[in-house]
Design a protein around this motif. Structure first.
Motif, PDB file in Angstrom:
ATOM      1  N   ARG A  52     -32.215 -25.232  -5.079  1.00 17.80           N
ATOM      2  CA  ARG A  52     -32.163 -26.582  -5.389  1.00 17.80           C
ATOM      3  C   ARG A  52     -32.688 -26.703  -7.049  1.00 17.80           C
ATOM      4  O   ARG A  52     -33.227 -25.990  -7.552  1.00 17.80           O
ATOM      5  CB  ARG A  52     -33.062 -27.289  -4.739  1.00 17.80           C
ATOM      6  CG  ARG A  52     -32.491 -27.260  -3.125  1.00 17.80           C
ATOM      7  CD  ARG A  52     -31.122 -27.870  -3.023  1.00 17.80           C
ATOM      8  NE  ARG A  52     -31.033 -29.327  -3.501  1.00 17.80           N
ATOM      9  CZ  ARG A  52     -29.990 -30.170  -3.625  1.00 17.80           C
ATOM     10  NH1 ARG A  52     -28.788 -29.674  -3.558  1.00 17.80           N
ATOM     11  NH2 ARG A  52     -29.976 -31.445  -4.004  1.00 17.80           N
ATOM     12  N   ALA A  53     -32.007 -27.829  -7.634  1.00 21.58           N
ATOM     13  CA  ALA A  53     -32.258 -28.083  -9.087  1.00 21.58           C
ATOM     14  C   ALA A  53     -32.216 -29.591  -9.241  1.00 21.58           C
ATOM     15  O   ALA A  53     -31.663 -30.336  -8.368  1.00 21.58           O
ATOM     16  CB  ALA A  53     -30.998 -27.408  -9.720  1.00 21.58           C
ATOM     17  N   VAL A  54     -32.699 -30.146 -10.296  1.00 18.77           N
ATOM     18  CA  VAL A  54     -32.786 -31.379 -10.777  1.00 18.77           C
ATOM     19  C   VAL A  54     -32.514 -31.403 -12.160  1.00 18.77           C
ATOM     20  O   VAL A  54     -33.005 -30.425 -12.918  1.00 18.77           O
ATOM     21  CB  VAL A  54     -34.303 -32.041 -10.446  1.00 18.77           C
ATOM     22  CG1 VAL A  54     -35.247 -31.367 -11.109  1.00 18.77           C
ATOM     23  CG2 VAL A  54     -34.093 -33.717 -10.546  1.00 18.77           C
ATOM     24  N   ILE A  55     -31.847 -32.349 -12.735  1.00 21.82           N
ATOM     25  CA  ILE A  55     -31.333 -32.587 -14.136  1.00 21.82           C
ATOM     26  C   ILE A  55     -32.552 -33.430 -14.731  1.00 21.82           C
ATOM     27  O   ILE A  55     -32.940 -34.755 -14.216  1.00 21.82           O
ATOM     28  CB  ILE A  55     -29.949 -33.357 -14.220  1.00 21.82           C
ATOM     29  CG1 ILE A  55     -28.971 -32.623 -13.313  1.00 21.82           C
ATOM     30  CG2 ILE A  55     -29.498 -33.157 -15.571  1.00 21.82           C
ATOM     31  CD1 ILE A  55     -28.875 -31.085 -13.488  1.00 21.82           C
ATOM     32  N   LYS A  56     -32.830 -33.035 -15.702  1.00 20.42           N
ATOM     33  CA  LYS A  56     -34.133 -34.110 -16.664  1.00 20.42           C
ATOM     34  C   LYS A  56     -33.768 -33.947 -17.859  1.00 20.42           C
ATOM     35  O   LYS A  56     -33.064 -32.814 -18.599  1.00 20.42           O
ATOM     36  CB  LYS A  56     -35.509 -33.050 -16.580  1.00 20.42           C
ATOM     37  CG  LYS A  56     -35.915 -33.063 -14.836  1.00 20.42           C
ATOM     38  CD  LYS A  56     -37.372 -32.745 -14.901  1.00 20.42           C
ATOM     39  CE  LYS A  56     -38.221 -32.884 -13.761  1.00 20.42           C
ATOM     40  NZ  LYS A  56     -39.431 -32.619 -13.708  1.00 20.42           N
ATOM     41  N   GLN A  64     -23.769 -27.263  -8.911  1.00 17.17           N
ATOM     42  CA  GLN A  64     -23.012 -28.239  -8.282  1.00 17.17           C
ATOM     43  C   GLN A  64     -23.606 -29.498  -7.995  1.00 17.17           C
ATOM     44  O   GLN A  64     -24.641 -29.569  -7.362  1.00 17.17           O
ATOM     45  CB  GLN A  64     -22.323 -27.767  -6.802  1.00 17.17           C
ATOM     46  CG  GLN A  64     -21.425 -28.732  -6.209  1.00 17.17           C
ATOM     47  CD  GLN A  64     -20.584 -28.218  -5.101  1.00 17.17           C
ATOM     48  OE1 GLN A  64     -20.660 -26.950  -4.675  1.00 17.17           O
ATOM     49  NE2 GLN A  64     -19.582 -28.834  -4.532  1.00 17.17           N
ATOM     50  N   ILE A  65     -23.140 -30.551  -8.757  1.00 20.87           N
ATOM     51  CA  ILE A  65     -23.992 -31.861  -8.825  1.00 20.87           C
ATOM     52  C   ILE A  65     -23.632 -32.385  -7.331  1.00 20.87           C
ATOM     53  O   ILE A  65     -22.834 -32.955  -7.162  1.00 20.87           O
ATOM     54  CB  ILE A  65     -23.555 -32.636  -9.863  1.00 20.87           C
ATOM     55  CG1 ILE A  65     -23.435 -31.842 -11.207  1.00 20.87           C
ATOM     56  CG2 ILE A  65     -24.581 -33.882 -10.043  1.00 20.87           C
ATOM     57  CD1 ILE A  65     -24.917 -31.206 -11.568  1.00 20.87           C
ATOM     58  N   ASP A  66     -24.939 -32.842  -6.804  1.00 17.14           N
ATOM     59  CA  ASP A  66     -24.682 -33.730  -5.727  1.00 17.14           C
ATOM     60  C   ASP A  66     -23.951 -35.061  -5.822  1.00 17.14           C
ATOM     61  O   ASP A  66     -23.184 -35.385  -4.869  1.00 17.14           O
ATOM     62  CB  ASP A  66     -26.100 -33.887  -5.026  1.00 17.14           C
ATOM     63  CG  ASP A  66     -26.903 -32.504  -4.737  1.00 17.14           C
ATOM     64  OD1 ASP A  66     -26.199 -31.547  -4.721  1.00 17.14           O
ATOM     65  OD2 ASP A  66     -28.056 -32.471  -4.430  1.00 17.14           O
ATOM     66  N   GLU A  67     -24.334 -35.746  -6.808  1.00 16.38           N
ATOM     67  CA  GLU A  67     -24.001 -37.225  -6.834  1.00 16.38           C
ATOM     68  C   GLU A  67     -22.390 -37.239  -7.041  1.00 16.38           C
ATOM     69  O   GLU A  67     -21.558 -38.200  -6.831  1.00 16.38           O
ATOM     70  CB  GLU A  67     -24.607 -37.853  -7.972  1.00 16.38           C
ATOM     71  CG  GLU A  67     -26.047 -38.291  -7.606  1.00 16.38           C
ATOM     72  CD  GLU A  67     -27.045 -37.184  -7.735  1.00 16.38           C
ATOM     73  OE1 GLU A  67     -28.257 -37.404  -7.559  1.00 16.38           O
ATOM     74  OE2 GLU A  67     -26.582 -36.046  -8.195  1.00 16.38           O
ATOM     75  N   THR A  68     -21.719 -36.268  -8.027  1.00 16.49           N
ATOM     76  CA  THR A  68     -20.308 -36.335  -8.274  1.00 16.49           C
ATOM     77  C   THR A  68     -19.586 -35.299  -7.713  1.00 16.49           C
ATOM     78  O   THR A  68     -18.267 -35.309  -7.517  1.00 16.49           O
ATOM     79  CB  THR A  68     -20.450 -36.161  -9.737  1.00 16.49           C
ATOM     80  OG1 THR A  68     -20.819 -34.861 -10.211  1.00 16.49           O
ATOM     81  CG2 THR A  68     -21.336 -37.237 -10.409  1.00 16.49           C
ATOM     82  N   SER A 118     -22.318 -33.878 -21.222  1.00 20.69           N
ATOM     83  CA  SER A 118     -22.041 -35.468 -21.521  1.00 20.69           C
ATOM     84  C   SER A 118     -21.878 -36.152 -20.163  1.00 20.69           C
ATOM     85  O   SER A 118     -22.209 -37.425 -20.235  1.00 20.69           O
ATOM     86  CB  SER A 118     -20.839 -35.397 -22.485  1.00 20.69           C
ATOM     87  OG  SER A 118     -19.712 -34.873 -21.800  1.00 20.69           O
ATOM     88  N   GLU A 119     -21.326 -35.704 -19.123  1.00 21.60           N
ATOM     89  CA  GLU A 119     -21.372 -36.249 -17.938  1.00 21.60           C
ATOM     90  C   GLU A 119     -22.348 -36.498 -16.921  1.00 21.60           C
ATOM     91  O   GLU A 119     -22.236 -36.854 -15.926  1.00 21.60           O
ATOM     92  CB  GLU A 119     -20.110 -35.686 -17.292  1.00 21.60           C
ATOM     93  CG  GLU A 119     -18.597 -35.675 -17.997  1.00 21.60           C
ATOM     94  CD  GLU A 119     -18.348 -36.970 -18.345  1.00 21.60           C
ATOM     95  OE1 GLU A 119     -18.369 -37.764 -17.572  1.00 21.60           O
ATOM     96  OE2 GLU A 119     -17.714 -37.087 -19.421  1.00 21.60           O
ATOM     97  N   MET A 155     -30.403 -36.565 -11.499  1.00 21.05           N
ATOM     98  CA  MET A 155     -29.407 -36.174 -10.848  1.00 21.05           C
ATOM     99  C   MET A 155     -29.769 -34.920 -10.037  1.00 21.05           C
ATOM    100  O   MET A 155     -30.655 -34.173 -10.452  1.00 21.05           O
ATOM    101  CB  MET A 155     -28.083 -35.731 -11.545  1.00 21.05           C
ATOM    102  CG  MET A 155     -27.004 -36.841 -11.834  1.00 21.05           C
ATOM    103  SD  MET A 155     -25.609 -36.357 -12.689  1.00 21.05           S
ATOM    104  CE  MET A 155     -24.521 -37.832 -12.592  1.00 21.05           C
ATOM    105  N   SER A 156     -29.501 -34.458  -8.748  1.00 18.96           N
ATOM    106  CA  SER A 156     -29.792 -33.358  -8.140  1.00 18.96           C
ATOM    107  C   SER A 156     -28.752 -32.522  -7.926  1.00 18.96           C
ATOM    108  O   SER A 156     -27.564 -32.579  -8.130  1.00 18.96           O
ATOM    109  CB  SER A 156     -30.371 -33.523  -6.964  1.00 18.96           C
ATOM    110  OG  SER A 156     -29.788 -34.440  -5.980  1.00 18.96           O
ATOM    111  N   ALA A 157     -28.839 -31.215  -7.701  1.00 21.95           N
ATOM    112  CA  ALA A 157     -27.754 -30.199  -7.622  1.00 21.95           C
ATOM    113  C   ALA A 157     -27.953 -29.084  -6.812  1.00 21.95           C
ATOM    114  O   ALA A 157     -29.224 -28.763  -6.600  1.00 21.95           O
ATOM    115  CB  ALA A 157     -27.316 -29.654  -9.156  1.00 21.95           C
ATOM    116  N   THR A 158     -27.304 -28.131  -6.572  1.00 25.73           N
ATOM    117  CA  THR A 158     -27.337 -26.609  -6.143  1.00 25.73           C
ATOM    118  C   THR A 158     -26.795 -25.781  -7.106  1.00 25.73           C
ATOM    119  O   THR A 158     -25.960 -25.808  -7.626  1.00 25.73           O
ATOM    120  CB  THR A 158     -26.385 -26.664  -4.775  1.00 25.73           C
ATOM    121  OG1 THR A 158     -26.970 -27.607  -3.546  1.00 25.73           O
ATOM    122  CG2 THR A 158     -26.506 -25.385  -4.137  1.00 25.73           C
TER     123      THR A 158
END
Length: 244
Positions: free
Chosen positions: A28-32, A190-194, A226-227, A232-235
């Motif tokens: 698991r990852a998070v964008i900061k 892989q971004i969870d939200e998009t 840029s997007e 955001m959270s991600a795998t």
């Protein structure tokens, strides 16, 4: 038969020469954001201007919060006048000292008074500069913590900002992966939200392991972000390649 056997041997040789790709590890990852801050007021004053609203962009040096500065400007003018008077007194004391009309002690006292008013003038000018809170970098407003016309106290939080173009991912992985993880290794998020997949590389590996969870923190740098948005959270998918 000889031709078939030769092709089989060639294929076997190629397979042995290629690195064996083990299972793809995921975490698991998070964008900061690299730059995110809550700006506070350094003066007790009234809010006169909030030119930027949440979600709006700004450039470095642009005004974010304006404060009523009448009192501090008046104080600065008063101290500037006192500083000018102290300078005249010092010049006069030096002239009298050359004429042997006063002693060196009087000159030293005049010099000390002038130095004190200079320091007070610097403080007064710093206070007037603090009436305008400007952006330390390019970014966007996250939220406003105060309204226009409100009176604020010293060190009160006023506005939260973020530099949304300087992002990284924080990935939490099992500490057992430390045996094969290396900086600059590629990974995919892989971004969870998009649902988008974004390529990145490991920028740094934490030098300490969490003793409770036995996990390790990775920092990943994006090739293009840029997007993406902070929060955001991600795998994260990291492929381990073993050479035989």
């Amino acid at each position: 038969m000889t031709r078939i056997r030769g092709k089989a041997l060639l294929l076997s040789a190629l397979l042995l020469a290629m690195p064996a790709h083990a299972e793809e590890h995921k975490a698991r990852a998070v964008i900061k954001a690299l730059d995110r801050a809550v700006l506070s007021g350094e003066l007790a004053a009234r809010v006169t201007s909030l030119p930027k609203r949440p979600g709006e962009s700004f450039k470095r040096g642009e005004l974010l919060v304006g404060l009523d500065c009448d009192l501090y400007e008046a104080q600065a003018s008063k101290v500037a006048a006192e500083n000018n008077a102290a300078k005249i007194k010092l010049d006069n004391a030096r002239q009298l000292n050359e004429l042997r009309s006063i002693g060196s002690l009087d000159v030293a006292l005049a010099q000390s008074e002038y130095a004190q008013t200079q320091a007070e003038l610097r403080i007064a000018r710093i206070n007037t500069q603090r009436c305008q809170i400007t952006a330390p970098y390019d970014g966007k407003v996250v939220t406003l913590l105060v309204n226009q016309h409100e009176n604020i106290r010293q060190q009160q939080e006023l506005i939260e900002i973020v530099a949304d173009q300087r992002l990284e991912a924080e990935v939490v992985v099992p500490a057992t992966w430390l045996s094969w993880l290396r900086p600059s290794m590629p990974l995919t998020l892989q971004i969870d939200e998009t649902g988008d997949r974004v390529e990145a590389t490991i920028a740094a590996i934490s030098p300490a392991i969490d003793p409770v969870s036995q996990t390790l923190l990775l920092r990943a740098r994006f090739a293009q972000s840029s997007e993406l948005m902070p929060g955001m959270s991600a795998t994260a998918y990291i492929g381990q390649t073993d050479t035989q």
